[in-house]
Design an enzyme around this catalytic site. Structure first.
Site, PDB file in Angstrom:
ATOM      1  N   LYS A 166       7.085  20.667 -28.550  1.00  0.00           N
ATOM      2  CA  LYS A 166       8.475  20.605 -28.075  1.00  0.00           C
ATOM      3  C   LYS A 166       9.414  20.873 -29.262  1.00  0.00           C
ATOM      4  CE  LYS A 166       6.790  17.635 -24.428  1.00  0.00           C
ATOM      5  NZ  LYS A 166       7.044  16.601 -23.426  1.00  0.00           N
ATOM      6  N   HIS A 179       7.623  24.852 -18.223  1.00  0.00           N
ATOM      7  CA  HIS A 179       7.527  23.411 -18.510  1.00  0.00           C
ATOM      8  C   HIS A 179       8.631  22.681 -17.754  1.00  0.00           C
ATOM      9  CE1 HIS A 179       7.526  19.594 -20.591  1.00  0.00           C
ATOM     10  NE2 HIS A 179       6.301  19.879 -20.970  1.00  0.00           N
ATOM     11  N   SER A 201       1.462  11.804 -21.146  1.00  0.00           N
ATOM     12  CA  SER A 201       1.009  10.609 -21.851  1.00  0.00           C
ATOM     13  C   SER A 201      -0.499  10.600 -22.113  1.00  0.00           C
ATOM     14  CB  SER A 201       1.459   9.343 -21.105  1.00  0.00           C
ATOM     15  OG  SER A 201       2.883   9.287 -21.041  1.00  0.00           O
ATOM     16  N   GLY A 242       5.992  11.635 -21.518  1.00  0.00           N
ATOM     17  CA  GLY A 242       6.725  10.890 -22.528  1.00  0.00           C
ATOM     18  C   GLY A 242       7.057   9.468 -22.119  1.00  0.00           C
ATOM     19  N   GLU A 291      10.574  20.421 -18.614  1.00  0.00           N
ATOM     20  CA  GLU A 291      11.820  20.259 -19.388  1.00  0.00           C
ATOM     21  C   GLU A 291      12.660  21.532 -19.320  1.00  0.00           C
ATOM     22  OE1 GLU A 291       9.884  18.952 -22.959  1.00  0.00           O
ATOM     23  OE2 GLU A 291       9.337  17.092 -21.949  1.00  0.00           O
ATOM     24  N   GLU A 347       1.390  18.599 -14.806  1.00  0.00           N
ATOM     25  CA  GLU A 347       2.087  17.542 -15.541  1.00  0.00           C
ATOM     26  C   GLU A 347       3.061  16.824 -14.606  1.00  0.00           C
ATOM     27  OE1 GLU A 347       2.128  18.621 -20.028  1.00  0.00           O
ATOM     28  OE2 GLU A 347       3.902  19.476 -19.122  1.00  0.00           O
ATOM     29  N   ASN A 395       1.683  20.573 -27.330  1.00  0.00           N
ATOM     30  CA  ASN A 395       3.042  21.096 -27.133  1.00  0.00           C
ATOM     31  C   ASN A 395       3.969  20.257 -28.001  1.00  0.00           C
ATOM     32  OD1 ASN A 395       5.552  21.903 -26.292  1.00  0.00           O
ATOM     33  ND2 ASN A 395       5.379  21.037 -24.215  1.00  0.00           N
TER      34      ASN A 395
HETATM   35  P1  13P Z   1       3.629  13.620 -23.598  1.00  0.00           P
HETATM   36  O1  13P Z   1       2.171  13.825 -23.962  1.00  0.00           O
HETATM   37  O2  13P Z   1       4.479  13.277 -24.770  1.00  0.00           O
HETATM   38  O3  13P Z   1       3.776  12.711 -22.425  1.00  0.00           O
HETATM   39  O4  13P Z   1       4.167  15.079 -23.126  1.00  0.00           O
HETATM   40  C1  13P Z   1       3.463  15.784 -22.171  1.00  0.00           C
HETATM   41  C2  13P Z   1       4.015  17.155 -22.074  1.00  0.00           C
HETATM   42  O5  13P Z   1       5.105  17.368 -21.568  1.00  0.00           O
HETATM   43  C3  13P Z   1       3.215  18.267 -22.632  1.00  0.00           C
HETATM   44  O6  13P Z   1       3.730  19.499 -22.268  1.00  0.00           O
END
Ligand code: 13P
Length: 251
Positions: free
Chosen positions: A11, A94, A213, A172, A96, A166, A9
């Site tokens: 983003k 997601h 992560s 992140g 976010e 997640e 992903n």
């Molecule tokens: P990270 O791997 O950067 O922690 O992000 C995970 C994520 O939100 C994937 O959708």
């Protein structure tokens, strides 16, 4: 048997030009890895270029979001039919999008149905916040998210879907959930909720990823857990070492 599935992903990262340059560098090595499904989820404007650069490979493409309506007065949005020529998957719900763009369980449910109607495979994200985790609310909250996202589907439709667990506190942050922790939520809570809705056979058939992560050095731990079928990878999917991550995912 469930085929392992690792998706990147991206983003809001990588222009179309950057995406093409990056994928030209790593597509051959990724394409040679057997026994695993791989996909990249770029921004919507990069979807056509990414689909084109990956067309002679077995690597899939996913969108990061879509609207549930087929068309209409929804400024700035994209429908399933608009993304469909360029991708096979679509990430929905997601954390976010839930946190910053008002995505609700009800919206996610409508989007899942629209994606399936257009033969797109939804990758539905669920996961608890740090506060919920610390308050011992993870099971109830995540189970509720799963049940809301897939309400009203048939078992056949459910078996098309992918779920990504997640935990928000692991995204992140470099603070990943342990494989045992993540695996137990994936197995008991996420697969458990699918079993309650659609029966044990469907629950055993669907693929559930872990996200948060995930890096080249820890992916194998997750993949060794019998309930975890892959990963949804953010930051680590933007680097050439993503090849190593995918290689390490085949355990
Ligand atoms: P990270 O791997 O950067 O922690 O992000 C995970 C994520 O939100 C994937 O959708």
């Amino acid at each position: 048997m469930r085929t392992p599935f690792v998706a990147g992903n991206w983003k809001m990262n990588m222009t179309a030009a950057e995406a093409v340059a990056f994928l030209r560098e790593i597509r051959r090595a990724l394409n040679q890895i057997e026994g695993i499904e791989i996909a990249f989820c770029p921004t919507a404007v990069a979807l056509p270029a990414v689909a084109d650069v990956l067309k002679a490979t077995k690597i899939g493409v996913g969108a990061q979001n879509m609207h549930y309506a087929d068309s209409g007065a929804y400024t700035g949005e994209l429908s399933a039919a608009m993304i469909k020529p360029f991708c096979q998957y679509v990430i929905l719900g997601h954390s976010e999008r839930r946190a910053y763009f008002g995505e609700t369980d009800e919206n996610v449910n409508k989007k899942v149905k629209a994606a399936l109607a257009h033969s797109l495979i939804p990758i539905v994200c669920v996961g608890e916040s740090l506060a919920q985790n610390e308050a011992g609310e993870t099971h109830a909250f995540v189970s509720g998210q799963v049940k809301a996202a897939f309400a009203g589907l048939t078992a056949a439709e459910m078996s098309q879907c992918v779920i990504a667990y997640e935990p928000i506190w692991a995204i992140g942050t470099g603070k990943s959930a342990s494989a045992a922790q993540a695996g137990s939520i994936v197995g008991m809570t996420v697969r458990g909720a699918v079993a309650e809705l659609f029966g044990e056979a469907t629950a055993q058939a669907i693929r559930i990823q872990y996200g948060g992560s995930v890096k080249p050095h820890n992916i194998a731990d997750y993949m060794r857990h019998p309930d975890i079928d892959g990963a949804l990878v953010g930051g680590a999917s933007l680097k050439p070492s993503f090849v190593e991550l995918v290689q390490n995912a085949v355990v």
